[in-house]
Every structure is written in structure tokens, then in C-alpha cells.
Design a protein around this motif. Structure first.
Motif, short mmCIF file in Angstrom:
data_model
loop_
_atom_site.label_atom_id
_atom_site.label_comp_id
_atom_site.label_asym_id
_atom_site.label_seq_id
_atom_site.Cartn_x
_atom_site.Cartn_y
_atom_site.Cartn_z
N ILE A 119 73.92 -23.37 43.32
CA ILE A 119 74.61 -22.10 43.64
C ILE A 119 74.90 -22.06 45.15
O ILE A 119 73.94 -22.22 46.09
N VAL A 120 76.25 -22.11 45.82
CA VAL A 120 76.41 -21.79 46.94
C VAL A 120 76.58 -20.65 47.34
O VAL A 120 77.55 -19.63 46.88
N ALA A 132 69.86 -17.53 40.40
CA ALA A 132 69.11 -18.59 40.15
C ALA A 132 67.64 -18.36 39.60
O ALA A 132 67.02 -19.24 38.80
N LYS A 133 67.37 -16.85 39.74
CA LYS A 133 65.78 -16.61 38.95
C LYS A 133 65.93 -16.09 37.61
O LYS A 133 64.97 -15.77 37.03
N GLU A 134 67.36 -15.72 37.28
CA GLU A 134 67.67 -15.07 35.80
C GLU A 134 68.56 -15.86 35.08
O GLU A 134 68.76 -15.12 34.00
N LEU A 154 71.58 -11.67 47.77
CA LEU A 154 70.83 -10.89 46.63
C LEU A 154 71.33 -11.43 45.51
O LEU A 154 70.47 -12.06 44.33
N ARG A 155 72.71 -11.48 45.15
CA ARG A 155 73.31 -11.68 43.83
C ARG A 155 73.01 -13.24 43.54
O ARG A 155 72.51 -13.71 42.37
N SER A 156 73.20 -14.23 44.52
CA SER A 156 72.96 -15.64 44.25
C SER A 156 71.64 -15.97 43.94
O SER A 156 70.96 -16.68 43.08
N LEU A 199 79.76 -20.82 42.92
CA LEU A 199 80.05 -20.26 44.31
C LEU A 199 80.27 -18.78 44.24
O LEU A 199 80.96 -17.91 43.73
N GLU A 200 79.20 -18.10 45.09
CA GLU A 200 79.36 -16.70 45.49
C GLU A 200 80.02 -16.47 46.71
O GLU A 200 79.33 -17.09 47.79
N ALA A 201 81.40 -16.46 46.47
CA ALA A 201 82.37 -16.75 47.78
C ALA A 201 81.64 -15.60 48.94
O ALA A 201 82.02 -16.00 50.30
N LEU A 202 81.40 -14.65 48.80
CA LEU A 202 81.09 -13.34 49.67
C LEU A 202 79.71 -12.84 49.41
O LEU A 202 79.49 -11.88 48.86
N SER A 203 78.62 -13.36 49.94
CA SER A 203 77.26 -13.38 49.59
C SER A 203 76.57 -12.12 50.34
O SER A 203 75.69 -11.69 49.51
#
Length: 542
Positions: free
Chosen positions: A105-106, A96-98, A90-92, A82-86
Motif C-alpha cells: 500500500i502506497v 493493511a490491518k483489516e 489512517l485509511r492505509s 495506492l491511497e493518493a491523498l493519505s
């Protein structure tokens, strides 16, 4: 969707489009790169722990073979993040790619515009099989994910400012042994200038000291541990860093009422001398072997006697300030550091933009004395005694020759982290003063300088010969340990603002010393009015 007025941002393997109303800050690329390295290492550890529980790692449970986790491929036994404050997502997308071994990933945000931006960016990067855009208040989302089947293996909290309002829900919605990645950017609160504000947010009093960056980490860990303890949980810090304008901690959450009782022995009050800045820690609790117990590992909990200092400092006779409580146990995990260093040797991670800095910082952290809380600054100690600066290798050598341990801290270039007591440090500076005398006019009554330097050193320390271990490997190899800011006005930026526009940077430059410029302009205006008035008077007399 009109993309003509959008900014194109490329970072790592991700490429996103964003507008000015969605927050993006390039300053924190190091934060994101380091998080990718940590998640890759944790993913390996997570899979290893699944194997040890005899749970076969299979895809769709169709065959009995164990499949190797891969980047960009959905793993049914992988991490639920969970990325709570997205914000832009970009971070999510980069996760996913790295990062290998991900189930889902939410990417959550409370802003409608942000979620629309996340959806478009996820689609453009072809990661919609891993990243799920979600719109909700972060706290509500976590509070409604507390059941065992809904919990997240990893929760990333990177808010603008303090993360404390999210901690209660985060420690309850992360799975057993799950990972929390938490950032705090409100460093001014930790500096000691407004201790009352820090107490309100973090339940701890900071001190004005050169080791304020490490103290900030320890205050944050204390707050997280206190929050977790309410629910019979405790923390295990894996890695804690102070970088640029923020601190970032990576820690695991476990359940164990008995181990929670040990928490008091991991928290300490800090006494700081108002004259010489000497630091003394006093734990809130003690652990002693229980001789009456049948289990040899069982301990007896106790309360320490105190205070740990006299009313007046033993070194300079000044009084003390009291701060804390802070987390006084290790802030890094040695085993995880070794796994992390091995993981970042992967070719796919070596292409990270901030890879040299990651290697440099982790090397210094690995060399740190993990069982020694806080540190001193050599420059500050010499300045206090009006001494010529002691070369860092000579100071370290003197301690090593005396059979004490010493290291740098990743948080300060001139740091001195050592298990030597404070009186040894002052004795070394007394020996240095004999070689480089201080002007006697500076020996003023009531000063720490006079009180310390008028005493004779109890032992003569070797300040001439350089010890073989005085220069650590990270320094010998000239690694990027303490990099300078890569650009002017390096900082957290403005809330909910796209931080790549030149206009924004120009605005920040224009606002520098704004009030002073206004006062100067008003002063010039007043002077011009006076001159015109005098000129008019002269002309009227003629």
C-alpha cells in the motif's frame, strides 16, 4: 518526536497520533468501513481471476501449493494499492490491518507534515511491511506509474471537494480490471443551484430535483466514463452510494475500443418538467441488432430521434428544463453485491463500528431496481398537488397490483423507483384525490395541480389492499436504512484541520448566523444611541 501535544485517534484496529495541521475527519468512518468491506470482496474476486488465468498463487514462488490470503500478511500475488491523498495514513493502516490479500500500500501525500505523521503511525501500528509512506503530488505519482509493471490494482481517491483533477491520471495508472474508489464531497455543485459550476467541473448540467443525490452519482460516473473513453477504456460500476454529505463510487476499469463505442448508449439527457417535475430520459446513442453481421452478438450503433418530449409537458402543459448528460446504465453490479453481502458476514468485519448501517444500506441497494435510473419523491408529488400524503405502502401496492415493479432508493427515504410511466403515477394520485379531495379553491388557472387533477384517471388503481411484496425485507427487519446524523454540524469539516477538537466544533457553532448576529448587535447599538440622545435632549430642556 514530542507526542504530548498530539491527539490519539482509535478507529477500527488502527491507532494513530495526529496534530491539527493534518486532516482527519471522524464523519467519514462509514466511508472507510465500507471501503474495507468492498476491498475484502474485491480481493477475493482478484484472486479468483488470477486462478482462472492459471497463475498459481504462491508466496515467493518456492512451493507449488496455493496459499490462502490472510489479513496482515504480505501476499506476493496480492493487491497493490495506492491511497493518493493519505493525510494521517489512517485509511492505509486500516487497509493493511483489516483487508486480506495485500502486496503493498502506497500512502501518498504532498504535505511534509502529513508524510512524517504517516511514517510515525505506520511504525506504531507495525504495518511497515505493507504500507510505504510516499511524498509526491498525487497526479505526478500516477502519471509516472502508467507502465504495466508500475500500475496499481486499486487506487483510492478521497479528496476534499471534487476529484475531477485526478481522474485523467487515475484511469491511466490503474491496472486492467483494476478498482477505483472515488469520493466527491462538493454536493452543492450537484444540487442544480449553480449548473454552470457543475458543467465546468463535470461536463454535465444538474437539475433541481428530489433525486439530486442519485443524479450526482450518475454525473460523476459520466465524467469518469468520458475520461476513460479517451484512452480506449470503459468503466464497470460495482457499487455507488450517496451517504451523509458525499457520494462514493467503486468501479473497475477495462480496456476495449469496441465496448467503448457502446458508451453513448449509456449516457442520457434528462428532461424535467418545470411544472410537475416529471422526468424523461433520452439516450445519446442506440444499440440495435445487426441483421447483416455474421456474429449474432454484433450490434449496430445509431443516433436516436428526438426530442423525447413535446414542447409542453403532456401532464401539465408546462415547459421543460434539459440537463445532463448523465450515466443512465446501472450504478451497481448484482453479482458483486452478492459477493459483498457474503463477505461482510465474516466475523472480523462484524466488529466494524458502522456495520449495522453497512448491512442496512447494502440491503436497500440490493432491493433497488438497477435498470431504472432516477426516482420520484412521494412527498414532493403530493405537495405539488396539495394532497394528503399517500402512505408509502399503499402507493407501492397500487403499482404492484398493476404489475409494475417498484423499489426504494438508498439515497432517499421517500423515494419511488419504478418502471411505471409517469402517467401511471399521476393516475394513482388522481385516484387518491377521489378518496381525499383537494379544496377546489386550490384549482388555480395555469397550475400543474389544476391541469393534472382535472383529468380523469384512465384506470382505477387499488389503493386499499396492501400487496404482499409492498413492504421490502429491509423495512420489515427494521434495518438501519436511513440513519439520522449522529451529531450536530455533521459535514465535511475544514480543509487541513484535525476534526476531533472541541474548540473547532465550538468555533463552527459561534460562526453560525454570524452576519445576522452582527446586524442585530448594530441595530441594538443604534437604538441605544437614539435613547441616550433623547435623554440628553430632555435633560438639557430641564
Amino acid at each position: 518526536m514530542d507526542e504530548s501535544n498530539k491527539e490519539k485517534i482509535k478507529e477500527g484496529t488502527a491507532e494513530i497520533l495526529s496534530e491539527g495541521h493534518v486532516f482527519y475527519n471522524p464523519v467519514q468512518q462509514f466511508n472507510r468501513d465500507l471501503s474495507i468491506c468492498v476491498l475484502n470482496a474485491f480481493s477475493k474476486q482478484f484472486q479468483k481471476e488470477l486462478k482462472s488465468k492459471k497463475k498459481p498463487i504462491v508466496d515467493n514462488a518456492t512451493d507449488g501449493e496455493v496459499n490462502e490470503i490472510q489479513v496482515g500478511v504480505k501476499s506476493e500475488t496480492g493487491l497493490k494499492i495506492l491511497e493518493a491523498l493519505s493525510a494521517t495514513g489512517l485509511r492505509s493502516i486500516r487497509y493493511a490491518k483489516e483487508v486480506a490479500g495485500i502486496k503493498t500500500i502506497v500512502a501518498n501525500d504532498f504535505s511534509i507534515q502529513a508524510v512524517e505523521s504517516i511514517k510515525q503511525n505506520v511504525k506504531n501500528n507495525n504495518v511497515d511491511h505493507l504500507v510505504v509512506p510516499h511524498m509526491a503530488d498525487a497526479k505526478i505519482l500516477m502519471y509516472t506509474s502508467m507502465s504495466e509493471d508500475k500500475r496499481f490494482n486499486v487506487i483510492d481517491l478521497d479528496p476534499y471537494g471534487s476529484p475531477t483533477r485526478f481522474l485523467d491520471s487515475a484511469v491511466q495508472s490503474v491496472s486492467e480490471g483494476g478498482l477505483l474508489l472515488i469520493t466527491a464531497t462538493d454536493m452543492a455543485v450537484f444540487s442544480g443551484s449553480t449548473p454552470e459550476a457543475c458543467y465546468v467541473k463535470y461536463g454535465s448540467i444538474p437539475l433541481k430535483t428530489k433525486c439530486c443525490h442519485e443524479m450526482a452519482i450518475r454525473i460523476l460516473l459520466h465524467t469518469i466514463e468520458s475520461t476513460a473513453n479517451r484512452y480506449g477504456k470503459y468503466i464497470k460500476p460495482l457499487l455507488s452510494v450517496s451517504a451523509d454529505f458525499y457520494i462514493r463510487v467503486f468501479l473497475r476499469i477495462f480496456t476495449g475500443p469496441y465496448l467503448c463505442k457502446q458508451s453513448s448508449s449509456k449516457q442520457s439527457l434528462v428532461y424535467q418538467c418545470t411544472g410537475c417535475d416529471t422526468l424523461t430520459l433520452q439516450p445519446l446513442g442506440t444499440l440495435k441488432p445487426n441483421p447483416t453481421a455474421s456474429n449474432p452478438n454484433q450490434v449496430k450503433f445509431g443516433i436516436p430521434t428526438g426530442p423525447a418530449v413535446n414542447t409542453n409537458c403532456n401532464h401539465c402543459q408546462h415547459r421543460h428544463h434539459m440537463g445532463g448528460p448523465i450515466w443512465s446504465a446501472p450504478i451497481h453490479d448484482t453479482e458483486f453485491l452478492e459477493l459483498l453481502m457474503a463477505t461482510i458476514q465474516n466475523e472480523s468485519l462484524k466488529i466494524l463500528h458502522t456495520y449495522p448501517r453497512i448491512i442496512g444500506m447494502l440491503s436497500v441497494i440490493r432491493e433497488e431496481l438497477h435498470d431504472v435510473p432516477l426516482y420520484y419523491a412521494i412527498g414532493k408529488m403530493c405537495s405539488l398537488l396539495k394532497l394528503e400524503m399517500v402512505p408509502v405502502l399503499k402507493f407501492r401496492s397500487a403499482l404492484l397490483h398493476a404489475n409494475y415493479r417498484v423499489s426504494f432508493s438508498h439515497a432517499c427515504k421517500q423515494s419511488l423507483k419504478t418502471d411505471a410511466p409517469a402517467d401511471v403515477l399521476w393516475d394513482i394520485l388522481r385516484c387518491w384525490e377521489k378518496l381525499h379531495p383537494v379544496n377546489k379553491d386550490r384549482f388555480l388557472k395555469g397550475t400543474a395541480l389544476k391541469a393534472i387533477l382535472e383529468k380523469e384517471a384512465s384506470v382505477e388503481y387499488n389503493l386499499v389492499d396492501i400487496h404482499a411484496d409492498a413492504n421490502p425485507d429491509s423495512r420489515k427487519k427494521a434495518l438501519v436504512r436511513f440513519p439520522e446524523n449522529p451529531a450536530a454540524h455533521w459535514g465535511p469539516g475544514t480543509r487541513s484541520t484535525l476534526m476531533i477538537s472541541d474548540n473547532k466544533m465550538l468555533k463552527s457553532i459561534r460562526n453560525q448566523n454570524k452576519n445576522k448576529k452582527l446586524r442585530n448587535a448594530e441595530s441594538k447599538l443604534d437604538n441605544n444611541q437614539i435613547k441616550r440622545q433623547k435623554t440628553n435632549e430632555i435633560l438639557s430642556q430641564d
